[in-house]
Design a protein around this motif. Structure first.
Motif, mmCIF file in Angstrom:
data_model
loop_
_atom_site.group_PDB
_atom_site.id
_atom_site.type_symbol
_atom_site.label_atom_id
_atom_site.label_comp_id
_atom_site.label_asym_id
_atom_site.label_seq_id
_atom_site.Cartn_x
_atom_site.Cartn_y
_atom_site.Cartn_z
ATOM 1 N N ASP A 62 4.995 5.978 13.182
ATOM 2 C CA ASP A 62 4.183 5.670 14.364
ATOM 3 C C ASP A 62 2.721 6.067 14.186
ATOM 4 O O ASP A 62 1.977 6.211 15.167
ATOM 5 C CB ASP A 62 4.755 6.378 15.597
ATOM 6 C CG ASP A 62 4.853 7.890 15.397
ATOM 7 O OD1 ASP A 62 4.701 8.342 14.244
ATOM 8 O OD2 ASP A 62 5.080 8.605 16.388
ATOM 9 N N ALA A 63 2.288 6.259 12.946
ATOM 10 C CA ALA A 63 0.903 6.675 12.699
ATOM 11 C C ALA A 63 -0.061 5.552 13.084
ATOM 12 O O ALA A 63 0.233 4.365 12.875
ATOM 13 C CB ALA A 63 0.722 7.042 11.230
ATOM 14 N N PRO A 64 -1.224 5.898 13.626
ATOM 15 C CA PRO A 64 -2.211 4.885 13.990
ATOM 16 C C PRO A 64 -2.801 4.223 12.752
ATOM 17 O O PRO A 64 -2.848 4.830 11.674
ATOM 18 C CB PRO A 64 -3.273 5.680 14.754
ATOM 19 C CG PRO A 64 -3.132 7.073 14.268
ATOM 20 C CD PRO A 64 -1.672 7.253 13.965
ATOM 21 N N PRO A 65 -3.283 3.001 12.881
ATOM 22 C CA PRO A 65 -3.873 2.297 11.735
ATOM 23 C C PRO A 65 -5.045 3.043 11.114
ATOM 24 O O PRO A 65 -5.259 2.944 9.904
ATOM 25 C CB PRO A 65 -4.312 0.954 12.332
ATOM 26 C CG PRO A 65 -3.443 0.766 13.540
ATOM 27 C CD PRO A 65 -3.212 2.138 14.077
ATOM 28 N N ASP A 66 -5.800 3.783 11.934
ATOM 29 C CA ASP A 66 -6.950 4.514 11.384
ATOM 30 C C ASP A 66 -6.515 5.547 10.353
ATOM 31 O O ASP A 66 -7.217 5.768 9.355
ATOM 32 C CB ASP A 66 -7.724 5.207 12.518
ATOM 33 C CG ASP A 66 -8.410 4.211 13.430
ATOM 34 O OD1 ASP A 66 -8.552 3.038 12.999
ATOM 35 O OD2 ASP A 66 -8.799 4.582 14.549
ATOM 36 N N GLU A 67 -5.395 6.193 10.596
ATOM 37 C CA GLU A 67 -4.910 7.197 9.652
ATOM 38 C C GLU A 67 -4.491 6.546 8.335
ATOM 39 O O GLU A 67 -4.739 7.089 7.250
ATOM 40 C CB GLU A 67 -3.730 7.956 10.259
ATOM 41 C CG GLU A 67 -3.125 9.041 9.362
ATOM 42 C CD GLU A 67 -4.104 10.174 9.076
ATOM 43 O OE1 GLU A 67 -3.836 10.952 8.131
ATOM 44 O OE2 GLU A 67 -5.133 10.282 9.773
ATOM 45 N N ILE A 68 -3.855 5.382 8.435
ATOM 46 C CA ILE A 68 -3.460 4.661 7.218
ATOM 47 C C ILE A 68 -4.696 4.247 6.426
ATOM 48 O O ILE A 68 -4.741 4.378 5.195
ATOM 49 C CB ILE A 68 -2.602 3.434 7.578
ATOM 50 C CG1 ILE A 68 -1.304 3.878 8.263
ATOM 51 C CG2 ILE A 68 -2.296 2.612 6.330
ATOM 52 C CD1 ILE A 68 -0.439 2.719 8.719
ATOM 53 N N ASN A 95 0.832 -1.196 0.000
ATOM 54 C CA ASN A 95 0.000 0.000 0.000
ATOM 55 C C ASN A 95 0.875 1.258 0.000
ATOM 56 O O ASN A 95 1.567 1.535 0.973
ATOM 57 C CB ASN A 95 -0.904 -0.013 1.235
ATOM 58 C CG ASN A 95 -1.874 1.154 1.259
ATOM 59 O OD1 ASN A 95 -1.938 1.937 0.313
ATOM 60 N ND2 ASN A 95 -2.626 1.267 2.333
ATOM 61 N N PRO A 96 0.838 2.061 -1.071
ATOM 62 C CA PRO A 96 1.671 3.280 -1.105
ATOM 63 C C PRO A 96 1.272 4.304 -0.058
ATOM 64 O O PRO A 96 2.072 5.182 0.283
ATOM 65 C CB PRO A 96 1.427 3.832 -2.518
ATOM 66 C CG PRO A 96 0.902 2.686 -3.308
ATOM 67 C CD PRO A 96 0.143 1.843 -2.334
ATOM 68 N N ALA A 97 0.050 4.224 0.450
ATOM 69 C CA ALA A 97 -0.406 5.204 1.437
ATOM 70 C C ALA A 97 0.415 5.143 2.722
ATOM 71 O O ALA A 97 0.482 6.123 3.471
ATOM 72 C CB ALA A 97 -1.881 4.979 1.755
ATOM 73 N N ILE A 98 1.061 4.011 2.971
ATOM 74 C CA ILE A 98 1.875 3.868 4.187
ATOM 75 C C ILE A 98 3.034 4.860 4.179
ATOM 76 O O ILE A 98 3.483 5.320 5.243
ATOM 77 C CB ILE A 98 2.391 2.419 4.306
ATOM 78 C CG1 ILE A 98 1.205 1.449 4.446
ATOM 79 C CG2 ILE A 98 3.340 2.258 5.479
ATOM 80 C CD1 ILE A 98 1.604 -0.007 4.471
ATOM 81 N N LEU A 99 3.519 5.224 2.969
ATOM 82 C CA LEU A 99 4.643 6.147 2.882
ATOM 83 C C LEU A 99 4.256 7.578 3.218
ATOM 84 O O LEU A 99 5.128 8.418 3.452
ATOM 85 C CB LEU A 99 5.235 6.102 1.467
ATOM 86 C CG LEU A 99 5.834 4.764 1.018
ATOM 87 C CD1 LEU A 99 6.284 4.857 -0.416
ATOM 88 C CD2 LEU A 99 6.987 4.367 1.921
ATOM 89 N N LEU A 100 2.966 7.873 3.236
ATOM 90 C CA LEU A 100 2.514 9.236 3.464
ATOM 91 C C LEU A 100 2.302 9.558 4.931
ATOM 92 O O LEU A 100 1.990 10.700 5.271
ATOM 93 C CB LEU A 100 1.203 9.481 2.700
ATOM 94 C CG LEU A 100 1.281 9.324 1.175
ATOM 95 C CD1 LEU A 100 -0.082 9.553 0.549
ATOM 96 C CD2 LEU A 100 2.299 10.288 0.590
#
Length: 296
Positions: A33-39, A24-29
């Motif tokens: 330590d971002a929460p799973p909800d943000e991903i 998932n490319p969104a992980i790079l954004l």
């Protein structure tokens, strides 16, 4: 032209599925330590949670219409970013191809016409041996010898003509072997033709015989190989541009892949594929003009 369109479609399709297989490319954004909800939110916003056929349809639509998603790294339309790099890649690639054609042509001519067994075998043998050496290794050797030790050229690109010499030579080594072999074979075939023997029997001057009848009739086949080599100018220089830091589309493609910049990778591949088709079309037209027999 239809074959070219199929080649472009195949190239961008392979890249689409390859990029989707990497994750998932969104992980790079998001921060590490971002929460799973943000991903999940970004994944839904960018459409990466849709079924793969739906993503592929939207992808093809964006390719046809030229409306690509914003670059993940640069945050803007990726098409101008890629197109801005094409002139640098073309300048480097055409310079390397010109050097390769000249040196390969000389080697092929000498190998076909030399009366000395040494001259007819050694230059072509060296060129064939160079073909087995990786491009990045040739580039590194040129940097060590001519940039680090002798200091004749800059180590990395500075945007001037001097910084183009070493990467252009590196590219030329990739073109020389194939051009030399094909040109030599074409020359040998023409030299054995009936009209060449007739021209010799009539006492035609050697320079006229060589240039007007032998070389001219050997160019058509050689130009086809030049077309294949020229078709990879944009994409084939990826390694060379990376070694020398040349600011072309090859270097941009590497950076986009490393950053998993999905939209930018697609645009780079599309530009390279379209360039491949257009360059081959131009070379085919030139070959048909030079040798009318190829028109059929």
């Amino acid at each position: 032209m239809a074959t070219g369109l199929v080649a472009v479609w195949g190239a961008v399709t392979l890249v689409f599925f390859a990029l989707n297989a990497t994750g998932n490319p969104a992980i790079l954004l998001v921060p590490p330590d971002a929460p799973p909800d943000e991903i999940l939110r970004l994944t839904h916003l960018m459409g990466f949670d849709r079924p793969l056929p739906v993503q592929y349809w939207h992808f093809l639509t964006s390719v046809v219409t030229g409306t690509f998603p914003d670059s993940i790294r640069y945050g803007g339309d990726p098409l101008p970013i890629a197109l801005e790099k094409i002139p640098a890649s073309l300048a480097l690639g055409l310079t390397g191809l010109l050097i390769g054609v000249l040196l390969g042509g000389v080697i092929g001519y000498v190998s076909a016409t030399a009366r000395s067994g040494w001259l007819s075998r050694v230059p072509l043998g060296i060129a064939t041996g160079i073909e087995s050496v990786p491009t990045f290794f040739i580039g590194i050797v040129l940097i060590i010898v001519f940039a680090v030790r002798l200091g004749w050229f800059p180590v990395t690109s500075t945007g001037d003509a001097a910084s183009m010499v070493l990467p252009a030579l590196t590219l030329a080594f990739a073109f020389i072997p194939a051009i030399a072999r094909v040109f030599r074979t074409a020359l040998l075939d023409v030299l054995q033709a009936e009209h060449i023997r007739t021209a010799r029997a009539k006492g035609l001057p050697r320079h006229v015989l060589v240039w007007r009848h032998v070389v001219a009739n050997s160019l058509g086949t050689t130009l086809n190989v030049v077309g294949i080599q020229a078709g990879v100018l944009l994409g084939g220089a990826v390694v060379t541009e990376s070694v020398f830091g040349w600011p072309g589309i090859g270097q941009l493609s590497i950076n986009a892949v490393q950053n998993r910049d999905y939209p930018l990778v697609i645009v780079c591949v599309l530009a390279i594929a379209v360039g491949f088709v257009l360059i081959n079309l131009v070379v085919d037209i030139v070959a048909a003009v030079v040798e009318p027999r190829l028109r059929s």
